[in-house]
Scaffold this active site. Structure first.
Site, mmCIF file in Angstrom:
data_model
loop_
_atom_site.group_PDB
_atom_site.id
_atom_site.type_symbol
_atom_site.label_atom_id
_atom_site.label_comp_id
_atom_site.label_asym_id
_atom_site.label_seq_id
_atom_site.Cartn_x
_atom_site.Cartn_y
_atom_site.Cartn_z
ATOM 1 N N ASP A 1 -5.773 -0.540 -1.085
ATOM 2 C CA ASP A 1 -6.650 -1.407 -1.880
ATOM 3 C C ASP A 1 -7.802 -1.985 -1.056
ATOM 4 O O ASP A 1 -7.819 -1.916 0.168
ATOM 5 C CB ASP A 1 -5.846 -2.595 -2.416
ATOM 6 C CG ASP A 1 -5.573 -3.626 -1.325
ATOM 7 O OD1 ASP A 1 -5.107 -3.237 -0.239
ATOM 8 O OD2 ASP A 1 -5.858 -4.823 -1.554
ATOM 9 N N LYS B 1 -5.387 6.231 11.743
ATOM 10 C CA LYS B 1 -6.759 6.048 12.263
ATOM 11 C C LYS B 1 -6.659 5.690 13.746
ATOM 12 O O LYS B 1 -6.719 4.519 14.113
ATOM 13 C CB LYS B 1 -7.463 4.912 11.506
ATOM 14 C CG LYS B 1 -7.772 5.231 10.060
ATOM 15 C CD LYS B 1 -8.865 4.336 9.492
ATOM 16 C CE LYS B 1 -8.463 2.902 9.423
ATOM 17 N NZ LYS B 1 -9.416 2.084 8.605
ATOM 18 N N GLU C 1 4.842 4.064 5.818
ATOM 19 C CA GLU C 1 3.616 3.250 5.916
ATOM 20 C C GLU C 1 2.459 3.961 5.234
ATOM 21 O O GLU C 1 2.415 5.194 5.194
ATOM 22 C CB GLU C 1 3.255 3.048 7.388
ATOM 23 C CG GLU C 1 3.526 1.674 7.944
ATOM 24 C CD GLU C 1 2.584 0.584 7.415
ATOM 25 O OE1 GLU C 1 2.025 0.727 6.311
ATOM 26 O OE2 GLU C 1 2.429 -0.416 8.112
ATOM 27 N N ASP C 2 1.524 3.192 4.728
ATOM 28 C CA ASP C 2 0.338 3.809 4.147
ATOM 29 C C ASP C 2 -0.643 4.254 5.239
ATOM 30 O O ASP C 2 -1.041 5.402 5.302
ATOM 31 C CB ASP C 2 -0.351 2.859 3.147
ATOM 32 C CG ASP C 2 -0.632 1.471 3.721
ATOM 33 O OD1 ASP C 2 -0.288 1.199 4.886
ATOM 34 O OD2 ASP C 2 -1.216 0.641 2.987
ATOM 35 N N ARG D 1 -6.066 0.777 -6.066
ATOM 36 C CA ARG D 1 -4.781 1.369 -5.666
ATOM 37 C C ARG D 1 -4.411 2.582 -6.518
ATOM 38 O O ARG D 1 -3.713 3.476 -6.075
ATOM 39 C CB ARG D 1 -3.653 0.339 -5.787
ATOM 40 C CG ARG D 1 -3.729 -0.798 -4.775
ATOM 41 C CD ARG D 1 -2.404 -1.558 -4.756
ATOM 42 N NE ARG D 1 -2.495 -2.863 -4.121
ATOM 43 C CZ ARG D 1 -2.387 -3.086 -2.807
ATOM 44 N NH1 ARG D 1 -2.218 -2.066 -1.987
ATOM 45 N NH2 ARG D 1 -2.458 -4.304 -2.323
ATOM 46 N N PHE E 1 -13.102 2.531 6.496
ATOM 47 C CA PHE E 1 -12.193 1.790 5.623
ATOM 48 C C PHE E 1 -12.049 2.539 4.309
ATOM 49 O O PHE E 1 -13.021 2.751 3.582
ATOM 50 C CB PHE E 1 -12.688 0.366 5.376
ATOM 51 C CG PHE E 1 -11.620 -0.498 4.778
ATOM 52 C CD1 PHE E 1 -10.711 -1.168 5.585
ATOM 53 C CD2 PHE E 1 -11.498 -0.628 3.401
ATOM 54 C CE1 PHE E 1 -9.691 -1.941 5.036
ATOM 55 C CE2 PHE E 1 -10.489 -1.404 2.840
ATOM 56 C CZ PHE E 1 -9.586 -2.059 3.659
ATOM 57 N N VAL E 2 -10.797 2.950 4.006
ATOM 58 C CA VAL E 2 -10.562 3.798 2.840
ATOM 59 C C VAL E 2 -9.717 3.075 1.792
ATOM 60 O O VAL E 2 -8.967 2.146 2.111
ATOM 61 C CB VAL E 2 -9.864 5.118 3.244
ATOM 62 C CG1 VAL E 2 -10.771 5.958 4.118
ATOM 63 C CG2 VAL E 2 -8.527 4.863 3.936
ATOM 64 N N ASP F 1 -3.716 1.530 11.716
ATOM 65 C CA ASP F 1 -5.076 1.321 12.203
ATOM 66 C C ASP F 1 -4.979 0.800 13.650
ATOM 67 O O ASP F 1 -4.856 1.581 14.584
ATOM 68 C CB ASP F 1 -5.742 0.328 11.245
ATOM 69 C CG ASP F 1 -7.207 0.100 11.500
ATOM 70 O OD1 ASP F 1 -7.826 0.923 12.185
ATOM 71 O OD2 ASP F 1 -7.747 -0.904 11.001
ATOM 72 N N GLY G 1 0.781 -1.239 0.000
ATOM 73 C CA GLY G 1 0.000 0.000 0.000
ATOM 74 C C GLY G 1 0.808 1.282 0.000
ATOM 75 O O GLY G 1 0.341 2.316 -0.467
HETATM 76 P P1 5GP Z 1 -3.009 -2.346 11.540
HETATM 77 O O1 5GP Z 1 -2.086 -3.488 11.856
HETATM 78 O O2 5GP Z 1 -2.494 -1.006 11.992
HETATM 79 O O3 5GP Z 1 -4.408 -2.618 12.052
HETATM 80 O O4 5GP Z 1 -3.218 -2.340 9.994
HETATM 81 C C1 5GP Z 1 -2.296 -1.842 9.103
HETATM 82 C C2 5GP Z 1 -2.559 -2.334 7.718
HETATM 83 O O5 5GP Z 1 -3.942 -2.705 7.547
HETATM 84 C C3 5GP Z 1 -2.298 -1.262 6.702
HETATM 85 O O6 5GP Z 1 -0.945 -1.236 6.300
HETATM 86 C C4 5GP Z 1 -3.257 -1.646 5.593
HETATM 87 O O7 5GP Z 1 -2.678 -2.634 4.778
HETATM 88 C C5 5GP Z 1 -4.438 -2.235 6.325
HETATM 89 N N1 5GP Z 1 -5.488 -1.228 6.592
HETATM 90 C C6 5GP Z 1 -5.851 -0.681 7.772
HETATM 91 N N2 5GP Z 1 -6.848 0.208 7.623
HETATM 92 C C7 5GP Z 1 -7.109 0.247 6.294
HETATM 93 C C8 5GP Z 1 -8.020 1.011 5.486
HETATM 94 O O8 5GP Z 1 -8.816 1.854 5.935
HETATM 95 N N3 5GP Z 1 -7.972 0.760 4.146
HETATM 96 C C9 5GP Z 1 -7.114 -0.140 3.578
HETATM 97 N N4 5GP Z 1 -7.174 -0.285 2.254
HETATM 98 N N5 5GP Z 1 -6.241 -0.856 4.302
HETATM 99 C C10 5GP Z 1 -6.236 -0.658 5.649
#
Ligand code: 5GP
Length: 181
Positions: free
Chosen positions: A158, A130, A98-99, A164, A151-152, A102, A43
């Site tokens: 993606d 987030k 990082e993208d 993407r 969720f974006v 969450d 991402g």
């Molecule tokens: P975390 O481990 O912080 O919960 O999640 C991180 C990863 O989850 C991100 O790098 C991404 O791949 C995915 N992710 C989390 N939130 C979103 C969202 O709103 N949209 C998308 N497309 N991916 C997300």
């Protein structure tokens, strides 16, 4: 395709300006140093490509892939390295690109792993944050935008490998109402 999506949260222009600002800030903070940008696949690729063009210092690129959600939108908490860095980061200043952060589970695991490799410094630059769903405390050194709990997709992000290439960041579902803080 686009009419199946929800509200545009960040326009192309907003992203362009903010990425340029981040590039200036990072260039000032690391002035006189060399950086290794560690891009978290897949991402963050679009963000990395734009960010590096706003850095006025020598920066190398390396990639890491870690498991995340698959095709679902919920965190499993299961994190593992799918692709490791090609080069050593010993004695390097590392900036993880990082993208989106969450729950923070993915990044917490990654940082723990990278901090055991004798880098001079390890910091994080996340385009999107987030914080509402954070499950582990994490310090983000640079953040592009703080988003509500939605969720974006777009700008590298993606859903099941789609969207993407969109130039903006948009809510996946037209029905989803994003709570504003
Ligand atoms: P975390 O481990 O912080 O919960 O999640 C991180 C990863 O989850 C991100 O790098 C991404 O791949 C995915 N992710 C989390 N939130 C979103 C969202 O709103 N949209 C998308 N497309 N991916 C997300």
């Amino acid at each position: 395709m686009a009419d199946a999506l929800g509200e545009i949260l960040l326009t192309e222009e907003q992203i362009r300006r903010r990425v340029a600002e981040l590039g200036r800030q990072i260039s000032a903070d690391y002035a006189g140093l060399e950086l290794t940008l560690v891009c978290v696949l897949r991402g963050a690729v679009v963000f990395l490509a734009d960010l590096i063009r706003h850095l006025s210092l020598p920066a190398s690129i390396d990639f890491m892939a870690i498991s995340s959600y698959g095709s679902d939108t919920q965190s499993t908490g299961v994190v593992r390295i799918v692709k490791d860095l090609d080069d050593s980061i010993q004695h390097r200043h590392v900036l993880v690109v990082e993208d989106i952060v969450d729950t923070g589970l993915t990044l917490a695991y990654l940082l723990d792993n990278l901090r055991n490799r004798s880098a001079t410094s390890v910091r994080v630059c996340a385009l999107l944050d987030k914080p509402a769903r954070r499950r582990v405390p994490i310090t983000l050194d640079y953040v592009g935008f703080t988003l509500p709990d939605c969720f974006v997709v777009g700008y590298g992000l993606d859903f099941a490998q789609r969207y993407r290439g969109l130039p903006h960041v948009v809510v996946l579902s037209p029905e989803e109402v994003c709570p504003r803080g």
